[in-house]
Design a protein around this motif. Structure first.
Motif, short mmCIF file in Angstrom:
data_model
loop_
_atom_site.label_atom_id
_atom_site.label_comp_id
_atom_site.label_asym_id
_atom_site.label_seq_id
_atom_site.Cartn_x
_atom_site.Cartn_y
_atom_site.Cartn_z
N UNK A 2 -10.33 -61.56 22.63
CA UNK A 2 -10.30 -60.57 21.65
C UNK A 2 -11.85 -60.27 21.39
N UNK A 3 -12.04 -58.85 21.24
CA UNK A 3 -13.27 -58.30 21.08
C UNK A 3 -13.08 -57.57 19.70
N UNK A 4 -14.08 -57.80 18.83
CA UNK A 4 -14.25 -57.17 17.58
C UNK A 4 -15.66 -56.71 17.45
N UNK A 5 -15.42 -55.43 16.73
CA UNK A 5 -16.73 -54.86 16.51
C UNK A 5 -16.65 -54.16 15.16
N UNK A 6 -18.09 -53.99 14.50
CA UNK A 6 -18.25 -53.63 13.00
C UNK A 6 -19.09 -52.72 13.11
N UNK A 7 -18.77 -51.49 12.55
CA UNK A 7 -19.62 -50.22 12.47
C UNK A 7 -19.47 -49.67 10.96
N UNK A 8 -20.19 -48.49 10.61
CA UNK A 8 -20.14 -47.96 9.39
C UNK A 8 -20.13 -46.61 9.65
N UNK A 9 -19.61 -45.84 8.90
CA UNK A 9 -19.13 -44.32 9.10
C UNK A 9 -18.85 -43.59 7.77
N UNK A 11 -19.46 -44.11 4.49
CA UNK A 11 -19.50 -44.98 3.62
C UNK A 11 -18.06 -45.72 3.67
N UNK A 12 -17.79 -46.00 4.88
CA UNK A 12 -16.71 -46.96 5.25
C UNK A 12 -17.27 -48.01 6.19
N UNK A 13 -16.59 -49.22 6.12
CA UNK A 13 -16.80 -50.27 7.14
C UNK A 13 -15.28 -49.93 7.98
N UNK A 14 -15.92 -49.69 9.56
CA UNK A 14 -14.83 -49.73 10.50
C UNK A 14 -14.78 -50.99 11.30
N UNK A 15 -13.71 -51.60 11.49
CA UNK A 15 -13.44 -53.02 12.07
C UNK A 15 -12.70 -52.56 13.14
N UNK A 16 -13.01 -52.78 14.46
CA UNK A 16 -12.25 -52.63 15.57
C UNK A 16 -11.87 -53.83 16.19
N UNK A 17 -10.70 -54.14 16.54
CA UNK A 17 -10.16 -55.41 17.11
C UNK A 17 -9.47 -55.02 18.30
N UNK A 18 -9.72 -55.57 19.58
CA UNK A 18 -9.29 -55.11 20.48
C UNK A 18 -8.82 -56.38 21.64
#
Length: 87
Positions: A2-9, A11-18
């Motif tokens: 599992x690969x998890x990334x956290x970014x901001x865009x 004024x939101x947190x964007x968490x991608x789980x792949x």
């Protein structure tokens, strides 16, 4: 794996789980987000639908895409809370 990334865009947190599992076809993916469906013999099928409900309750959301060799879940949550709706 599992690969998890956290970014901001915006004024939101964007968490991608792949993951790199077998993936899901379109019908199975749709059912997984709406609850009551599990590919496990002892599963309830509520995990992703509960996550989606919680995300919506906090002004966010979950989207899912799947290809034959992996599935991607994207969770978007607001970074600032409204005084009337605590996170």
């Amino acid at each position: 794996m599992v690969h998890v990334t956290l970014t901001y865009e915006n004024n939101r947190a964007i968490i991608v789980i792949e993951d790199n599992g077998a993936g899901m076809d379109a019908e199975r993916l749709k059912r997984a987000l709406h609850g009551g469906f599990s590919s496990k013999s002892n599963g309830t099928g509520l995990g992703l639908s509960i996550c989606q409900w919680i995300a919506h309750a906090h002004g966010g959301g979950i989207t899912a895409t799947s290809l034959p060799d992996h599935t991607v879940l994207t969770l978007r949550l607001p970074l600032q809370q409204s005084p009337s709706q605590p996170l």
